[in-house]
Design a protein around this motif. Structure first.
Motif, PDB file in Angstrom:
ATOM      1  N   PRO A   1     -62.684  40.781   5.814  1.00 32.59           N
ATOM      2  CA  PRO A   1     -63.478  42.079   5.616  1.00 32.59           C
ATOM      3  C   PRO A   1     -64.995  41.724   5.374  1.00 32.59           C
ATOM      4  CG  PRO A   1     -62.188  42.034   3.635  1.00 32.59           C
ATOM      5  CD  PRO A   1     -61.760  40.823   4.343  1.00 32.59           C
ATOM      6  N   GLU A   2     -65.870  42.438   5.721  1.00 28.43           N
ATOM      7  CA  GLU A   2     -67.354  42.063   5.448  1.00 28.43           C
ATOM      8  C   GLU A   2     -67.654  42.088   4.068  1.00 28.43           C
ATOM      9  OE1 GLU A   2     -71.167  41.750   6.787  1.00 28.43           O
ATOM     10  OE2 GLU A   2     -69.686  42.721   8.396  1.00 28.43           O
ATOM     11  N   PRO A   3     -68.130  40.981   3.622  1.00 33.50           N
ATOM     12  CA  PRO A   3     -68.688  41.086   2.405  1.00 33.50           C
ATOM     13  C   PRO A   3     -69.984  41.801   2.192  1.00 33.50           C
ATOM     14  CG  PRO A   3     -69.159  38.792   3.400  1.00 33.50           C
ATOM     15  CD  PRO A   3     -68.459  39.910   4.599  1.00 33.50           C
ATOM     16  N   HIS A   4     -70.233  42.140   0.870  1.00 33.03           N
ATOM     17  CA  HIS A   4     -71.612  42.604   0.455  1.00 33.03           C
ATOM     18  C   HIS A   4     -72.461  41.342   0.487  1.00 33.03           C
ATOM     19  CE1 HIS A   4     -70.606  46.741  -0.627  1.00 33.03           C
ATOM     20  NE2 HIS A   4     -69.369  46.110  -0.810  1.00 33.03           N
ATOM     21  N   LEU A   5     -73.928  41.615   1.093  1.00 34.66           N
ATOM     22  CA  LEU A   5     -74.796  40.505   0.745  1.00 34.66           C
ATOM     23  C   LEU A   5     -75.915  40.653  -0.290  1.00 34.66           C
ATOM     24  CD1 LEU A   5     -75.568  39.830   4.656  1.00 34.66           C
ATOM     25  CD2 LEU A   5     -73.716  38.916   3.230  1.00 34.66           C
ATOM     26  N   ASN A   6     -76.034  39.606  -0.995  1.00 35.84           N
ATOM     27  CA  ASN A   6     -77.068  39.523  -2.132  1.00 35.84           C
ATOM     28  C   ASN A   6     -76.724  40.551  -3.064  1.00 35.84           C
ATOM     29  OD1 ASN A   6     -78.732  37.356  -0.852  1.00 35.84           O
ATOM     30  ND2 ASN A   6     -79.093  38.872   0.735  1.00 35.84           N
ATOM     31  N   TRP A   7     -75.597  40.531  -3.622  1.00 33.81           N
ATOM     32  CA  TRP A   7     -75.126  41.598  -4.348  1.00 33.81           C
ATOM     33  C   TRP A   7     -75.437  41.408  -5.566  1.00 33.81           C
ATOM     34  CZ3 TRP A   7     -71.057  43.128  -8.068  1.00 33.81           C
ATOM     35  CH2 TRP A   7     -70.852  44.359  -8.104  1.00 33.81           C
ATOM     36  N   THR A   8     -75.861  42.431  -6.663  1.00 35.72           N
ATOM     37  CA  THR A   8     -76.011  42.041  -7.903  1.00 35.72           C
ATOM     38  C   THR A   8     -75.092  42.372  -8.875  1.00 35.72           C
ATOM     39  OG1 THR A   8     -78.537  42.864  -7.284  1.00 35.72           O
ATOM     40  CG2 THR A   8     -77.719  42.699  -9.836  1.00 35.72           C
TER      41      THR A   8
ATOM     42  N   ALA B   1     -70.104  38.948  -1.713  1.00 37.05           N
ATOM     43  CA  ALA B   1     -69.629  39.769  -2.803  1.00 37.05           C
ATOM     44  C   ALA B   1     -68.515  40.570  -2.053  1.00 37.05           C
ATOM     45  CB  ALA B   1     -70.280  40.348  -3.837  1.00 37.05           C
ATOM     46  N   TYR B   2     -67.404  40.278  -3.082  1.00 36.41           N
ATOM     47  CA  TYR B   2     -66.265  41.585  -2.457  1.00 36.41           C
ATOM     48  C   TYR B   2     -66.036  42.018  -3.691  1.00 36.41           C
ATOM     49  CZ  TYR B   2     -65.289  39.002   1.673  1.00 36.41           C
ATOM     50  OH  TYR B   2     -65.411  38.428   3.195  1.00 36.41           O
ATOM     51  N   PRO B   3     -67.002  43.252  -4.321  1.00 34.83           N
ATOM     52  CA  PRO B   3     -66.822  43.688  -5.472  1.00 34.83           C
ATOM     53  C   PRO B   3     -65.435  44.541  -5.929  1.00 34.83           C
ATOM     54  CG  PRO B   3     -68.676  44.853  -4.271  1.00 34.83           C
ATOM     55  CD  PRO B   3     -67.778  43.755  -3.380  1.00 34.83           C
ATOM     56  N   ASP B   4     -64.732  44.981  -5.187  1.00 30.90           N
ATOM     57  CA  ASP B   4     -63.315  45.564  -5.376  1.00 30.90           C
ATOM     58  C   ASP B   4     -62.460  44.513  -5.512  1.00 30.90           C
ATOM     59  OD1 ASP B   4     -64.584  48.106  -4.796  1.00 30.90           O
ATOM     60  OD2 ASP B   4     -63.794  48.139  -2.697  1.00 30.90           O
TER      61      ASP B   4
ATOM     62  N   ALA C   1     -58.330  33.997  -2.529  1.00 31.85           N
ATOM     63  CA  ALA C   1     -58.830  34.996  -3.602  1.00 31.85           C
ATOM     64  C   ALA C   1     -58.625  36.446  -3.576  1.00 31.85           C
ATOM     65  CB  ALA C   1     -60.171  34.480  -3.960  1.00 31.85           C
ATOM     66  N   LEU C   2     -58.981  36.786  -2.256  1.00 33.91           N
ATOM     67  CA  LEU C   2     -58.732  38.105  -1.835  1.00 33.91           C
ATOM     68  C   LEU C   2     -57.344  38.717  -2.093  1.00 33.91           C
ATOM     69  CD1 LEU C   2     -61.001  38.618   1.074  1.00 33.91           C
ATOM     70  CD2 LEU C   2     -61.654  39.278  -1.170  1.00 33.91           C
ATOM     71  N   ARG C   3     -56.356  37.975  -1.677  1.00 36.96           N
ATOM     72  CA  ARG C   3     -54.931  38.332  -1.724  1.00 36.96           C
ATOM     73  C   ARG C   3     -54.591  38.237  -3.330  1.00 36.96           C
ATOM     74  NH1 ARG C   3     -52.524  34.836   3.277  1.00 36.96           N
ATOM     75  NH2 ARG C   3     -53.042  36.301   4.665  1.00 36.96           N
TER      76      ARG C   3
END
Length: 100
Positions: free
Chosen positions: A11-18, A33-36, A93-95
């Motif tokens: 999946p598309e990660p969030h970029l420069n995530w705080t 980041a994959y915050p979920d 890590a996602l799994r």
């Protein structure tokens, strides 16, 4: 790295995530980041080899882990074998985050 992950079907990660604590205190700005899933992917360039920067990074890694996140660190030689050294750890890590 983002394109490598996307081309591999991740999946598309969030970029420069705080990343902040539950109380709203700043912890880190994450490259991807994959915050979920609480998974972060960071590229560490040569500037991270500087002794002072390395010490700051080490404290930052602990702070990220304290928030329950898995941090995948990528350095230049990982780009030579991206499926093995970037995609596989991120996929794992996602799994793992989805496992009951």
């Amino acid at each position: 790295m983002r394109l490598v992950l996307l081309r591999a079907g991740l999946p598309e990660p969030h970029l420069n995530w705080t990343l902040c604590t539950a109380d709203g205190v700043f912890v880190a700005r994450l490259d991807m980041a994959y915050p979920d899933h609480r998974v972060a992917v960071e590229y560490d360039g040569r500037q991270h080899a500087d002794a002072d920067q390395f010490r700051r990074d080490a404290d930052r890694w602990r702070a990220i882990a304290r928030e329950g996140w898995t941090l995948i660190r990528v350095v230049a030689h990982h780009l030579e074998t991206p499926m093995q050294d970037i995609v596989a750890p991120v996929r794992h890590a996602l799994r793992a985050a989805d496992a009951p």
